[in-house]
Design a protein around this motif. Sequence first.
Motif, mmCIF file in Angstrom:
data_model
loop_
_atom_site.group_PDB
_atom_site.id
_atom_site.type_symbol
_atom_site.label_atom_id
_atom_site.label_comp_id
_atom_site.label_asym_id
_atom_site.label_seq_id
_atom_site.Cartn_x
_atom_site.Cartn_y
_atom_site.Cartn_z
ATOM 1 N N GLY A 28 -7.390 9.669 -3.578
ATOM 2 C CA GLY A 28 -6.877 10.964 -3.142
ATOM 3 C C GLY A 28 -7.022 11.175 -1.646
ATOM 4 O O GLY A 28 -6.149 11.763 -0.996
ATOM 5 N N GLY A 29 -8.116 10.724 -1.068
ATOM 6 C CA GLY A 29 -8.313 10.871 0.364
ATOM 7 C C GLY A 29 -7.408 9.987 1.188
ATOM 8 O O GLY A 29 -7.159 10.269 2.369
ATOM 9 N N LEU A 30 -6.890 8.923 0.589
ATOM 10 C CA LEU A 30 -6.067 7.961 1.323
ATOM 11 C C LEU A 30 -4.600 8.367 1.430
ATOM 12 O O LEU A 30 -3.872 7.861 2.284
ATOM 13 C CB LEU A 30 -6.152 6.584 0.657
ATOM 14 C CG LEU A 30 -7.483 5.839 0.792
ATOM 15 C CD1 LEU A 30 -7.499 4.613 -0.116
ATOM 16 C CD2 LEU A 30 -7.740 5.424 2.233
ATOM 17 N N VAL A 31 -4.130 9.263 0.545
ATOM 18 C CA VAL A 31 -2.711 9.618 0.533
ATOM 19 C C VAL A 31 -2.449 10.827 1.421
ATOM 20 O O VAL A 31 -3.342 11.368 2.081
ATOM 21 C CB VAL A 31 -2.228 9.901 -0.907
ATOM 22 C CG1 VAL A 31 -2.362 8.665 -1.768
ATOM 23 C CG2 VAL A 31 -2.990 11.068 -1.534
ATOM 24 N N ILE A 37 -3.098 15.822 -5.243
ATOM 25 C CA ILE A 37 -3.247 16.163 -6.661
ATOM 26 C C ILE A 37 -2.528 15.136 -7.530
ATOM 27 O O ILE A 37 -3.052 14.689 -8.559
ATOM 28 C CB ILE A 37 -2.719 17.580 -6.941
ATOM 29 C CG1 ILE A 37 -3.627 18.617 -6.289
ATOM 30 C CG2 ILE A 37 -2.613 17.838 -8.443
ATOM 31 C CD1 ILE A 37 -3.110 20.035 -6.396
ATOM 32 N N SER A 38 -1.323 14.770 -7.123
ATOM 33 C CA SER A 38 -0.566 13.761 -7.864
ATOM 34 C C SER A 38 -1.357 12.475 -7.998
ATOM 35 O O SER A 38 -1.427 11.878 -9.084
ATOM 36 C CB SER A 38 0.766 13.497 -7.151
ATOM 37 O OG SER A 38 1.419 12.371 -7.703
ATOM 38 N N ALA A 119 1.322 5.014 -4.966
ATOM 39 C CA ALA A 119 1.035 6.367 -4.497
ATOM 40 C C ALA A 119 2.215 6.955 -3.739
ATOM 41 O O ALA A 119 2.993 6.236 -3.124
ATOM 42 C CB ALA A 119 -0.196 6.343 -3.586
ATOM 43 N N ASP A 120 2.338 8.269 -3.820
ATOM 44 C CA ASP A 120 3.320 9.061 -3.056
ATOM 45 C C ASP A 120 4.744 8.979 -3.576
ATOM 46 O O ASP A 120 5.638 9.610 -3.011
ATOM 47 C CB ASP A 120 3.342 8.654 -1.569
ATOM 48 C CG ASP A 120 2.072 9.035 -0.820
ATOM 49 O OD1 ASP A 120 1.522 10.109 -1.105
ATOM 50 O OD2 ASP A 120 1.642 8.249 0.040
ATOM 51 N N ARG A 121 5.010 8.235 -4.665
ATOM 52 C CA ARG A 121 6.417 8.091 -5.070
ATOM 53 C C ARG A 121 6.633 7.902 -6.564
ATOM 54 O O ARG A 121 7.756 7.597 -6.986
ATOM 55 C CB ARG A 121 7.046 6.920 -4.319
ATOM 56 C CG ARG A 121 6.424 5.552 -4.584
ATOM 57 C CD ARG A 121 6.845 4.575 -3.503
ATOM 58 N NE ARG A 121 6.477 3.185 -3.744
ATOM 59 C CZ ARG A 121 5.295 2.663 -3.521
ATOM 60 N NH1 ARG A 121 4.303 3.425 -3.075
ATOM 61 N NH2 ARG A 121 5.062 1.378 -3.730
ATOM 62 N N ALA A 122 5.623 8.088 -7.407
ATOM 63 C CA ALA A 122 5.778 7.835 -8.840
ATOM 64 C C ALA A 122 5.767 9.133 -9.646
ATOM 65 O O ALA A 122 5.016 10.065 -9.346
ATOM 66 C CB ALA A 122 4.666 6.911 -9.338
ATOM 67 N N GLY A 323 6.617 -7.386 3.138
ATOM 68 C CA GLY A 323 7.587 -6.338 2.861
ATOM 69 C C GLY A 323 7.434 -5.589 1.560
ATOM 70 O O GLY A 323 8.355 -4.892 1.137
ATOM 71 N N PHE A 324 6.292 -5.694 0.885
ATOM 72 C CA PHE A 324 6.080 -4.900 -0.333
ATOM 73 C C PHE A 324 5.144 -3.735 -0.004
ATOM 74 O O PHE A 324 4.209 -3.880 0.774
ATOM 75 C CB PHE A 324 5.519 -5.746 -1.471
ATOM 76 C CG PHE A 324 4.148 -6.333 -1.205
ATOM 77 C CD1 PHE A 324 3.003 -5.639 -1.561
ATOM 78 C CD2 PHE A 324 4.006 -7.583 -0.612
ATOM 79 C CE1 PHE A 324 1.736 -6.170 -1.326
ATOM 80 C CE2 PHE A 324 2.751 -8.129 -0.371
ATOM 81 C CZ PHE A 324 1.614 -7.420 -0.724
ATOM 82 N N ASP A 325 5.412 -2.578 -0.594
ATOM 83 C CA ASP A 325 4.662 -1.364 -0.253
ATOM 84 C C ASP A 325 3.566 -1.104 -1.289
ATOM 85 O O ASP A 325 3.745 -0.344 -2.237
ATOM 86 C CB ASP A 325 5.601 -0.170 -0.161
ATOM 87 C CG ASP A 325 4.903 1.086 0.366
ATOM 88 O OD1 ASP A 325 3.702 1.000 0.684
ATOM 89 O OD2 ASP A 325 5.562 2.135 0.454
ATOM 90 N N ASP A 326 2.444 -1.762 -1.100
ATOM 91 C CA ASP A 326 1.246 -1.530 -1.908
ATOM 92 C C ASP A 326 0.478 -0.403 -1.221
ATOM 93 O O ASP A 326 -0.333 -0.635 -0.337
ATOM 94 C CB ASP A 326 0.426 -2.822 -1.974
ATOM 95 C CG ASP A 326 -0.958 -2.638 -2.568
ATOM 96 O OD1 ASP A 326 -1.149 -1.665 -3.324
ATOM 97 O OD2 ASP A 326 -1.839 -3.455 -2.261
ATOM 98 N N SER A 327 0.741 0.831 -1.643
ATOM 99 C CA SER A 327 0.330 2.013 -0.885
ATOM 100 C C SER A 327 -1.134 2.003 -0.474
ATOM 101 O O SER A 327 -1.475 2.226 0.686
ATOM 102 C CB SER A 327 0.614 3.287 -1.698
ATOM 103 O OG SER A 327 1.942 3.326 -2.139
ATOM 104 N N LEU A 328 -2.034 1.758 -1.428
ATOM 105 C CA LEU A 328 -3.466 1.904 -1.160
ATOM 106 C C LEU A 328 -4.214 0.572 -1.269
ATOM 107 O O LEU A 328 -5.407 0.540 -1.570
ATOM 108 C CB LEU A 328 -4.074 2.946 -2.108
ATOM 109 C CG LEU A 328 -3.359 4.311 -2.111
ATOM 110 C CD1 LEU A 328 -4.096 5.292 -3.016
ATOM 111 C CD2 LEU A 328 -3.221 4.879 -0.704
ATOM 112 N N ASP A 329 -3.508 -0.512 -1.043
ATOM 113 C CA ASP A 329 -4.112 -1.844 -0.922
ATOM 114 C C ASP A 329 -4.796 -2.339 -2.192
ATOM 115 O O ASP A 329 -5.872 -2.933 -2.150
ATOM 116 C CB ASP A 329 -5.090 -1.876 0.254
ATOM 117 C CG ASP A 329 -4.409 -1.549 1.571
ATOM 118 O OD1 ASP A 329 -3.317 -2.092 1.807
ATOM 119 O OD2 ASP A 329 -4.944 -0.740 2.347
#
Length: 422
Positions: A28-31, A37-38, A119-122, A323-329
């Motif tokens: 949650g702190g990383l997004v 909340i999501s 994260a941020d898009r699901a 080029g892949f978006d692994d949001s939170l590693d």
Amino acid sequence: MDQGNTAFVLICAALVLLMTPGLAFFYGGLVKAKSVISMMMMSFGAIGLIGVLWVVFGYAIAFPSGKGLIAPWTIDWSAIGLNSLLEVPKGAAYPPLAFVAFQATFAIITVALVSGAIADRARFGSWMVFAGIWATVVYFPVASWVFNFGLNKDGSYAYGGWVTKGLQDMLGVGAIDFAGGTAVHINAGAAGLALALVLGRRIGFQKGADVPHNPPFVLLGAGLLWFGWFGFNAGSELGADGTAAIAFVNTLAAPAAALLSWLVMEKIRNGKPTSVGAASGAVAGLVAITPACAALTPIWAVVLGLLAGAVCQLAIDLKFKLGFDDSLDVVGIHLIGGIIGTLYLGFFANGTGLIYSGSFAQLAAQALAAGAVLVYSFVLALVIGFVVQKTMGFRVKDEDEIAGLDTVVHGEEGYVLIGARV
């Protein structure tokens, strides 16, 4: 029945359950502030969904009567609903339901770990559908491969999964995965990579575009994860003894070393050590020591931590290069960290590692286990994620991503400040 060991297993189960709310704070702190909340709800959703599935049929799949791969004829159908486990076998060190509870918390956090990659898009509903299917066809069977304990006539538990017993029959040594480097971290990391590919990149994805909105949350989450991880690793001994003690010490030593090496790498590469880096380094060390915590001397645990912190710090940039978006590693920390910890045992495992035995058998067992879990999880997660995307829609609309998922998906805001903009 040993009341001391029973208490130990139950307390460790509670510690591991605490890790999932800890993960919620860490993620949650990383997004972005408008998606906190999501992000946290994906972890709490996993607690609810997987907790129920584990009781209804998850345990029966993960701990079948057979010793090989999962098949309908090996599933312990009598364990559906857990009613057959209410009685304590004569001579057992603890009630079977204590073991059920402990393993349930592993299933929950493994599923929750995957969510960091998207994260941020699901969509929350689509995530829950994916989580239920993936747990059923991937995590529960893989848990059987690694953790499948058979109940002996004297009430004790013995390994029976093909990753452990099966490879031992073939190579003379089984793969070592004391607490879930393959079943939890490589498994979740491979699934996270698959979902990142299915959902695609966030709008404006590039290095430096998205920064953690709340580093104190990240540190709090890492602290809760580390605290719970003592139950995760030491608790996997299922008894308060010397093996649990060495697992406990190594769970302190490796992440401490990884924290330091991550910060040194940050200082060298970026000029400044960061709080988020410290938290990420500790988690990378915890991931790496998970399979190895009971099979290394403390000094080799420190070396593993130093290696994992440095390598994972470099690995998080793979997403920008490939080029892949692994949001939170999830890939850079859990997949890479899990592979490092698993393969490291091939060289330094007490007694059977290359430096002790002069044999590559342990390394071969570790590589086979890691590779099998990685491929199985990645392929099935890719298929499940693709089907969910094409049927229900997995990714939110672009305008919803820009507006923030908290209000669009949940109708709530993480921060409501009068007279101020968040």
